[in-house]
Write a protein that holds these residues in place. Sequence first.
Motif, PDB file in Angstrom:
ATOM      1  N   LEU A  64      31.147 -11.753 -20.763  1.00 40.19           N
ATOM      2  CA  LEU A  64      31.782 -10.639 -20.050  1.00 40.19           C
ATOM      3  C   LEU A  64      30.704  -9.657 -19.630  1.00 40.19           C
ATOM      4  N   ASN A  65      30.592  -9.471 -18.337  1.00 39.95           N
ATOM      5  CA  ASN A  65      29.654  -8.502 -17.783  1.00 39.95           C
ATOM      6  C   ASN A  65      30.455  -7.581 -16.879  1.00 39.95           C
ATOM      7  N   SER A  66      30.901  -6.463 -17.452  1.00 36.96           N
ATOM      8  CA  SER A  66      31.801  -5.573 -16.731  1.00 36.96           C
ATOM      9  C   SER A  66      30.998  -4.559 -15.928  1.00 36.96           C
ATOM     10  N   MET A  67      31.273  -4.484 -14.635  1.00 36.20           N
ATOM     11  CA  MET A  67      30.604  -3.557 -13.732  1.00 36.20           C
ATOM     12  C   MET A  67      31.614  -2.534 -13.238  1.00 36.20           C
ATOM     13  N   TYR A  68      31.295  -1.258 -13.398  1.00 38.76           N
ATOM     14  CA  TYR A  68      32.174  -0.190 -12.927  1.00 38.76           C
ATOM     15  C   TYR A  68      31.554   0.454 -11.691  1.00 38.76           C
ATOM     16  N   GLN A  69      32.378   0.658 -10.676  1.00 36.05           N
ATOM     17  CA  GLN A  69      31.918   1.280  -9.434  1.00 36.05           C
ATOM     18  C   GLN A  69      32.492   2.692  -9.328  1.00 36.05           C
ATOM     19  N   SER A  70      31.629   3.630  -8.976  1.00 36.73           N
ATOM     20  CA  SER A  70      32.045   5.023  -8.861  1.00 36.73           C
ATOM     21  C   SER A  70      31.356   5.638  -7.647  1.00 36.73           C
ATOM     22  N   SER A  71      31.751   6.844  -7.321  1.00 41.41           N
ATOM     23  CA  SER A  71      31.115   7.581  -6.228  1.00 41.41           C
ATOM     24  C   SER A  71      30.373   8.771  -6.823  1.00 41.41           C
ATOM     25  N   GLY A  72      29.181   9.017  -6.323  1.00 43.06           N
ATOM     26  CA  GLY A  72      28.354  10.086  -6.879  1.00 43.06           C
ATOM     27  C   GLY A  72      27.718  10.938  -5.803  1.00 43.06           C
ATOM     28  N   ASN A  73      27.055  11.985  -6.249  1.00 46.22           N
ATOM     29  CA  ASN A  73      26.360  12.907  -5.352  1.00 46.22           C
ATOM     30  C   ASN A  73      24.911  13.049  -5.804  1.00 46.22           C
ATOM     31  N   LEU A  74      24.006  12.993  -4.846  1.00 46.80           N
ATOM     32  CA  LEU A  74      22.594  13.226  -5.134  1.00 46.80           C
ATOM     33  C   LEU A  74      22.320  14.723  -5.070  1.00 46.80           C
ATOM     34  N   LEU A  75      21.631  15.233  -6.083  1.00 44.06           N
ATOM     35  CA  LEU A  75      21.313  16.655  -6.176  1.00 44.06           C
ATOM     36  C   LEU A  75      19.824  16.826  -6.368  1.00 44.06           C
ATOM     37  N   ALA A  76      19.308  17.960  -5.911  1.00 43.67           N
ATOM     38  CA  ALA A  76      17.906  18.293  -6.166  1.00 43.67           C
ATOM     39  C   ALA A  76      17.690  18.489  -7.661  1.00 43.67           C
ATOM     40  N   ASN A  77      16.536  18.068  -8.144  1.00 45.55           N
ATOM     41  CA  ASN A  77      16.245  18.249  -9.564  1.00 45.55           C
ATOM     42  C   ASN A  77      16.211  19.718  -9.933  1.00 45.55           C
ATOM     43  N   GLU A  78      15.629  20.529  -9.069  1.00 45.85           N
ATOM     44  CA  GLU A  78      15.650  21.992  -9.205  1.00 45.85           C
ATOM     45  C   GLU A  78      15.908  22.571  -7.821  1.00 45.85           C
ATOM     46  N   GLU A  79      16.688  23.633  -7.769  1.00 43.94           N
ATOM     47  CA  GLU A  79      16.992  24.251  -6.480  1.00 43.94           C
ATOM     48  C   GLU A  79      17.317  25.721  -6.685  1.00 43.94           C
ATOM     49  N   ILE A  80      16.721  26.576  -5.869  1.00 35.90           N
ATOM     50  CA  ILE A  80      17.012  28.004  -5.914  1.00 35.90           C
ATOM     51  C   ILE A  80      17.088  28.564  -4.501  1.00 35.90           C
ATOM     52  N   SER A  81      17.864  29.612  -4.361  1.00 43.96           N
ATOM     53  CA  SER A  81      17.858  30.422  -3.150  1.00 43.96           C
ATOM     54  C   SER A  81      16.972  31.632  -3.414  1.00 43.96           C
ATOM     55  N   VAL A  82      16.015  31.867  -2.556  1.00 41.12           N
ATOM     56  CA  VAL A  82      15.010  32.900  -2.779  1.00 41.12           C
ATOM     57  C   VAL A  82      15.519  34.237  -2.235  1.00 41.12           C
ATOM     58  N   TYR A  83      15.642  35.219  -3.127  1.00 38.86           N
ATOM     59  CA  TYR A  83      16.020  36.590  -2.775  1.00 38.86           C
ATOM     60  C   TYR A  83      14.950  37.533  -3.315  1.00 38.86           C
ATOM     61  N   PRO A  84      14.684  38.653  -2.641  1.00 38.71           N
ATOM     62  CA  PRO A  84      13.751  39.641  -3.200  1.00 38.71           C
ATOM     63  C   PRO A  84      14.385  40.387  -4.372  1.00 38.71           C
ATOM     64  N   GLU A  85      13.563  40.795  -5.313  1.00 41.53           N
ATOM     65  CA  GLU A  85      14.057  41.560  -6.456  1.00 41.53           C
ATOM     66  C   GLU A  85      14.371  43.007  -6.082  1.00 41.53           C
ATOM     67  N   VAL A  86      13.574  43.566  -5.157  1.00 41.61           N
ATOM     68  CA  VAL A  86      13.739  44.961  -4.766  1.00 41.61           C
ATOM     69  C   VAL A  86      13.772  45.049  -3.242  1.00 41.61           C
ATOM     70  N   SER A  87      14.216  46.164  -2.752  1.00 41.02           N
ATOM     71  CA  SER A  87      14.225  46.391  -1.306  1.00 41.02           C
ATOM     72  C   SER A  87      12.814  46.722  -0.820  1.00 41.02           C
ATOM     73  N   GLY A  88      12.510  46.357   0.407  1.00 39.44           N
ATOM     74  CA  GLY A  88      11.197  46.649   0.970  1.00 39.44           C
ATOM     75  C   GLY A  88      11.023  46.007   2.327  1.00 39.44           C
ATOM     76  N   ARG A  89       9.884  46.314   2.918  1.00 42.86           N
ATOM     77  CA  ARG A  89       9.554  45.773   4.233  1.00 42.86           C
ATOM     78  C   ARG A  89       8.570  44.627   4.075  1.00 42.86           C
ATOM     79  N   ILE A  90       8.840  43.511   4.757  1.00 44.63           N
ATOM     80  CA  ILE A  90       7.989  42.332   4.658  1.00 44.63           C
ATOM     81  C   ILE A  90       6.701  42.570   5.446  1.00 44.63           C
ATOM     82  N   THR A  91       5.578  42.396   4.764  1.00 45.23           N
ATOM     83  CA  THR A  91       4.279  42.546   5.417  1.00 45.23           C
ATOM     84  C   THR A  91       3.570  41.210   5.652  1.00 45.23           C
ATOM     85  N   ALA A  92       4.002  40.153   4.960  1.00 44.09           N
ATOM     86  CA  ALA A  92       3.360  38.845   5.151  1.00 44.09           C
ATOM     87  C   ALA A  92       4.309  37.744   4.699  1.00 44.09           C
TER      88      ALA A  92
END
Length: 363
Positions: A64-92
Amino acid sequence: MLRKQLLSHSTFISKQLSVYCTAVIVSLCLFVSACGGGKAKDVKKPEGPKGLQAEVVVVMASSLNSMYQSSGNLLANEEISVYPEVSGRITAINFKEGTNVRKGDLLVQLNDTDFKAQIQKLVVQKKLQLTTKGRQDELLAINGISRQEYDVTVAQIASIDADIAFNEAQLRRLQIRAPFDGVIGLRNVSVGAVVSPTSLITVIQQVHPLKLDFPLPEQYQGVVKNGDEVRFTVAGNTDTMKGKVIAIQPGADATTRTITMRAVVPNPNRILVPGSFANVFLNLKTDNNAITIPSQCIIPTSRDKKVAVLRDGKAKMVTVVTGMRMTEDVEILQGLQPGDTVVATGIMQVKDDMPVKVTKVRG
């Protein structure tokens, strides 16, 4: 007149005797025909319960070799949305969209001239206090200054150090750096823009390796373990790729009754993309001595599950414990042995000790 009456009475009596004799003769004839000459017919006895005609299956051990089929989602190993910590004007802005970045790389610089000027001022004050402390060291040695005055100078130096550390921390908050190695996404800001902690700058994803999340029915919780191999395919790619299970959700979803599994998938060439749909194939179990029977042989009851086993030409109801369920068959963990003959048809009519006539033995 009297003679006529006597004759009439005699005639009536004669008719009555004739009717009586006829009835007696008919009764005797019926009795003779029923009892005389021939043998008495046997009384037909009621027939017993008929047996069941059914097809059977001979139980055999197999691989008996039972195989189960499912549906999955690929995700990034690490992922962040980049936000500034404080308010300010971008210089570079020091990154290029869609390129690799290393942990600690400076991505965005906010205006920091105020804090740099404050630090410079504090450094000058600290230098002056250090000069004063050097002179007071000599005076304290000859008791030319009180200990209190000396301690005030030392405290002022410590206070300046704390102010410098605070401003340096503020400078670091104005520098947005990559928290891990990854690929940077599209930027949503430009140089000169004034941003706040709610302003999305970009997204960073680590795409090697990737995570693969997929659900598994709760009855298979003890079958799959960390380190088990999974195979999957994605749209637009005919290759079958591999991954390994690294984590199992401890609880089942109350709505779907499934447990979420997470596998790690290598992606050195960035062929796979986070967010893609994947068809997952998981080998649940391999048993070279497994016992399986057609699922139609199972008789469900309110408490357990039974099968009808043919013994000496009669059906015997046996309680079984089932395991994995395939498309047409079901695994039997307890209750049956190789060589047992199981009734496969008419199971809803079969009863304990009912005679069974085999019409066909299934392969």
